[in-house]
Write a protein that holds these residues in place. Structure first.
Motif, PDB file in Angstrom:
ATOM      1  N   VAL A 232      18.861  30.244  42.613  1.00  0.00           N
ATOM      2  CA  VAL A 232      19.949  31.233  42.637  1.00  0.00           C
ATOM      3  C   VAL A 232      19.972  32.034  41.340  1.00  0.00           C
ATOM      4  N   ILE A 233      19.802  31.352  40.210  1.00  0.00           N
ATOM      5  CA  ILE A 233      19.767  32.049  38.916  1.00  0.00           C
ATOM      6  C   ILE A 233      18.585  33.018  38.869  1.00  0.00           C
ATOM      7  N   ARG A 234      17.438  32.570  39.384  1.00  0.00           N
ATOM      8  CA  ARG A 234      16.240  33.422  39.403  1.00  0.00           C
ATOM      9  C   ARG A 234      16.490  34.686  40.225  1.00  0.00           C
ATOM     10  N   LEU A 235      17.132  34.519  41.376  1.00  0.00           N
ATOM     11  CA  LEU A 235      17.416  35.659  42.242  1.00  0.00           C
ATOM     12  C   LEU A 235      18.405  36.621  41.584  1.00  0.00           C
ATOM     13  N   ILE A 236      19.410  36.077  40.902  1.00  0.00           N
ATOM     14  CA  ILE A 236      20.392  36.925  40.217  1.00  0.00           C
ATOM     15  C   ILE A 236      19.718  37.732  39.107  1.00  0.00           C
ATOM     16  N   ILE A 237      18.869  37.079  38.319  1.00  0.00           N
ATOM     17  CA  ILE A 237      18.145  37.782  37.254  1.00  0.00           C
ATOM     18  C   ILE A 237      17.267  38.883  37.844  1.00  0.00           C
ATOM     19  N   PHE A 238      16.618  38.586  38.962  1.00  0.00           N
ATOM     20  CA  PHE A 238      15.754  39.554  39.634  1.00  0.00           C
ATOM     21  C   PHE A 238      16.548  40.789  40.079  1.00  0.00           C
ATOM     22  N   LEU A 239      17.707  40.569  40.678  1.00  0.00           N
ATOM     23  CA  LEU A 239      18.535  41.678  41.150  1.00  0.00           C
ATOM     24  C   LEU A 239      19.063  42.508  39.979  1.00  0.00           C
ATOM     25  N   ILE A 240      19.486  41.846  38.917  1.00  0.00           N
ATOM     26  CA  ILE A 240      19.987  42.568  37.738  1.00  0.00           C
ATOM     27  C   ILE A 240      18.875  43.406  37.122  1.00  0.00           C
ATOM     28  N   TYR A 241      17.682  42.845  37.088  1.00  0.00           N
ATOM     29  CA  TYR A 241      16.539  43.569  36.528  1.00  0.00           C
ATOM     30  C   TYR A 241      16.245  44.838  37.333  1.00  0.00           C
ATOM     31  N   LEU A 242      16.174  44.712  38.661  1.00  0.00           N
ATOM     32  CA  LEU A 242      15.894  45.875  39.503  1.00  0.00           C
ATOM     33  C   LEU A 242      16.989  46.918  39.390  1.00  0.00           C
ATOM     34  N   TRP A 243      18.234  46.468  39.364  1.00  0.00           N
ATOM     35  CA  TRP A 243      19.370  47.391  39.258  1.00  0.00           C
ATOM     36  C   TRP A 243      19.344  48.135  37.926  1.00  0.00           C
ATOM     37  N   THR A 244      18.974  47.440  36.866  1.00  0.00           N
ATOM     38  CA  THR A 244      18.966  48.049  35.530  1.00  0.00           C
ATOM     39  C   THR A 244      17.879  49.115  35.407  1.00  0.00           C
ATOM     40  N   ILE A 245      16.650  48.797  35.835  1.00  0.00           N
ATOM     41  CA  ILE A 245      15.563  49.766  35.653  1.00  0.00           C
ATOM     42  C   ILE A 245      15.718  50.975  36.565  1.00  0.00           C
ATOM     43  N   SER A 246      16.534  50.855  37.622  1.00  0.00           N
ATOM     44  CA  SER A 246      16.713  51.984  38.532  1.00  0.00           C
ATOM     45  C   SER A 246      17.450  53.145  37.876  1.00  0.00           C
ATOM     46  N   PHE A 247      18.073  52.917  36.723  1.00  0.00           N
ATOM     47  CA  PHE A 247      18.798  53.980  36.021  1.00  0.00           C
ATOM     48  C   PHE A 247      17.865  54.871  35.200  1.00  0.00           C
ATOM     49  N   PHE A 248      16.624  54.433  34.973  1.00  0.00           N
ATOM     50  CA  PHE A 248      15.689  55.243  34.208  1.00  0.00           C
ATOM     51  C   PHE A 248      15.106  56.347  35.101  1.00  0.00           C
ATOM     52  N   LYS A 249      15.112  57.564  34.597  1.00  0.00           N
ATOM     53  CA  LYS A 249      14.650  58.711  35.388  1.00  0.00           C
ATOM     54  C   LYS A 249      13.208  58.536  35.857  1.00  0.00           C
ATOM     55  N   GLU A 250      12.327  58.099  34.957  1.00  0.00           N
ATOM     56  CA  GLU A 250      10.918  57.935  35.313  1.00  0.00           C
ATOM     57  C   GLU A 250      10.743  56.877  36.404  1.00  0.00           C
ATOM     58  N   ILE A 251      11.529  55.802  36.330  1.00  0.00           N
ATOM     59  CA  ILE A 251      11.438  54.746  37.339  1.00  0.00           C
ATOM     60  C   ILE A 251      11.959  55.255  38.676  1.00  0.00           C
ATOM     61  N   ARG A 252      13.015  56.058  38.661  1.00  0.00           N
ATOM     62  CA  ARG A 252      13.524  56.623  39.913  1.00  0.00           C
ATOM     63  C   ARG A 252      12.474  57.471  40.599  1.00  0.00           C
ATOM     64  N   ARG A 253      11.674  58.220  39.808  1.00  0.00           N
ATOM     65  CA  ARG A 253      10.593  59.012  40.393  1.00  0.00           C
ATOM     66  C   ARG A 253       9.570  58.108  41.078  1.00  0.00           C
ATOM     67  N   VAL A 254       9.240  57.002  40.444  1.00  0.00           N
ATOM     68  CA  VAL A 254       8.303  56.048  41.041  1.00  0.00           C
ATOM     69  C   VAL A 254       8.890  55.472  42.329  1.00  0.00           C
ATOM     70  N   PHE A 255      10.190  55.167  42.311  1.00  0.00           N
ATOM     71  CA  PHE A 255      10.847  54.632  43.501  1.00  0.00           C
ATOM     72  C   PHE A 255      10.833  55.650  44.646  1.00  0.00           C
ATOM     73  N   GLU A 256      10.930  56.938  44.327  1.00  0.00           N
ATOM     74  CA  GLU A 256      10.858  57.974  45.356  1.00  0.00           C
ATOM     75  C   GLU A 256       9.459  58.027  45.969  1.00  0.00           C
ATOM     76  N   TYR A 257       8.439  57.904  45.137  1.00  0.00           N
ATOM     77  CA  TYR A 257       7.074  57.852  45.674  1.00  0.00           C
ATOM     78  C   TYR A 257       6.862  56.574  46.489  1.00  0.00           C
ATOM     79  N   HIS A 258       7.568  55.520  46.115  1.00  0.00           N
ATOM     80  CA  HIS A 258       7.533  54.284  46.897  1.00  0.00           C
ATOM     81  C   HIS A 258       8.053  54.555  48.307  1.00  0.00           C
ATOM     82  N   GLY A 259       9.138  55.300  48.389  1.00  0.00           N
ATOM     83  CA  GLY A 259       9.683  55.680  49.694  1.00  0.00           C
ATOM     84  C   GLY A 259       8.722  56.555  50.472  1.00  0.00           C
ATOM     85  N   ALA A 260       8.004  57.452  49.772  1.00  0.00           N
ATOM     86  CA  ALA A 260       7.024  58.315  50.429  1.00  0.00           C
ATOM     87  C   ALA A 260       5.881  57.488  51.015  1.00  0.00           C
TER      88      ALA A 260
END
Length: 325
Positions: free
Chosen positions: A162-190
């Motif tokens: 459970v702790i591992r999963l919480i850390i994983f979710l916090i990590y993904l949520w945090t990096i999603s605020f970076f503009k460059e990472i959001r661009r990568v996430f958009e290409y992920h959707g593509a």
């Protein structure tokens, strides 16, 4: 440009015996987002498409040898999952290095291939520390607040997971605020949209592909979620009375087994994705993908389609190209 997938038995396409396919008859393709682009891989080749700063799309295609699904290792359950994981890491480094060289201006190109490799190796070590070792240490210290953590091996590993999963979710949520990472996430959707369109037999053109979902059940994000859950079960088998150092070592030693089991689960779920029960099973992975994939623009979808076109041609699919009206 218009890319259309023909029947694989037409033209110069390959026979079913020479092309690795899913059990339902469809060619298996996957990939990942890179810097300003997408890498798509098929059973025997991969292609990287990147949009340069001047708007030009460049594509690099190369065949796969050891990491090709044509090798006998991919016939062995569990082993193929480990090979796939290693291949994803190595090919991912190559794809990221190529995309960085193409997408960045000359002034921004500061990392050599060796520096890029070392950086990603350090990132991998950081991931093991963050998602496997840190939760273990935190769980160890929780025994002072929750005595049952020390008394029950199953409860210890459940809390650890459970702790591992919480850390994983916090990590993904945090990096999603970076503009460059959001661009990568958009290409992920593509990437997801283009693969979905191909699997549906749709015309591979951006304004037709954009209507498909940017969430895909065979995504690496879903794989990571399965890894988190499988690790709880695997680590629960480790005797609770072992010294803490042995528990730490087991987190690293059992990674290949966990990866192999997780791959087989994802593979099975993908083959049975039309089953109602399986659809409920894969929903948590799709929910999690909302953190790592975003709705792409048509321009980003066009890049993903360029990479997809290349691997389809390598697999013997005839793709008609004509000018859009």
């Amino acid at each position: 440009m218009l890319f259309r997938r023909k029947n694989p038995d037409q033209g110069n396409s390959l026979s079913n015996e020479s092309v690795s396919r899913r059990k339902d008859g469809r060619l298996r393709v996957g990939g990942q987002a890179v810097i300003e682009g997408v890498m798509i891989r098929s059973p025997k080749s991969m292609a990287i498409a990147v949009r340069r700063p001047n708007g030009e799309i460049v594509v690099k295609r190369e065949g796969l040898t050891f990491f090709s699904e044509q090798t006998f290792l991919f016939k062995i359950p569990l082993v193929r999952g480990v090979i796939t994981l290693i291949g994803a890491l190595i090919l991912g480094v190559q794809a990221l290095n190529y995309s960085a060289n193409q997408a960045l201006s000359e002034e921004e190109k500061t990392l050599s291939p060796w520096a890029m490799g070392l950086t990603l190796t350090a990132a991998l070590c950081f991931g093991v520390l963050l998602f496997f070792l840190l939760p273990l240490y935190l769980t160890k210290w929780m025994r002072f607040a929750i005595p049952m953590v020390s008394d029950s091996g199953l409860f210890f590993n459940l809390v650890d997971g459970v702790i591992r999963l919480i850390i994983f979710l916090i990590y993904l949520w945090t990096i999603s605020f970076f503009k460059e990472i959001r661009r990568v996430f958009e290409y992920h959707g593509a990437e997801h949209k283009s693969i979905f369109a191909f699997e549906a037999g749709e015309v591979l053109i951006a304004d037709r592909v954009k209507g498909f979902s940017y969430l895909h059940p065979r995504c690496g994000t879903s794989f990571l979620l399965i890894v988190m859950l499988v690790s709880i079960l695997v680590f629960a088998l480790i005797p609770h009375h072992l010294p803490f150092g042995y528990k730490v070592a087991s987190r690293v030693v059992f990674i290949p087994l966990i990866a192999g089991l997780s791959y087989e689960i994802i593979r099975f779920a993908d083959q049975k994705r039309e089953n109602k029960g399986i659809q409920y099973f894969i929903k948590p992975g799709l929910w999690l993908q909302r953190l790592t994939a975003r709705e792409p623009s048509e321009a980003q979808i066009e890049v993903a389609l360029c990479a997809l076109k290349e691997v389809l041609e390598a697999e013997g699919h005839v793709i008609e190209i004509s000018t859009r009206s």
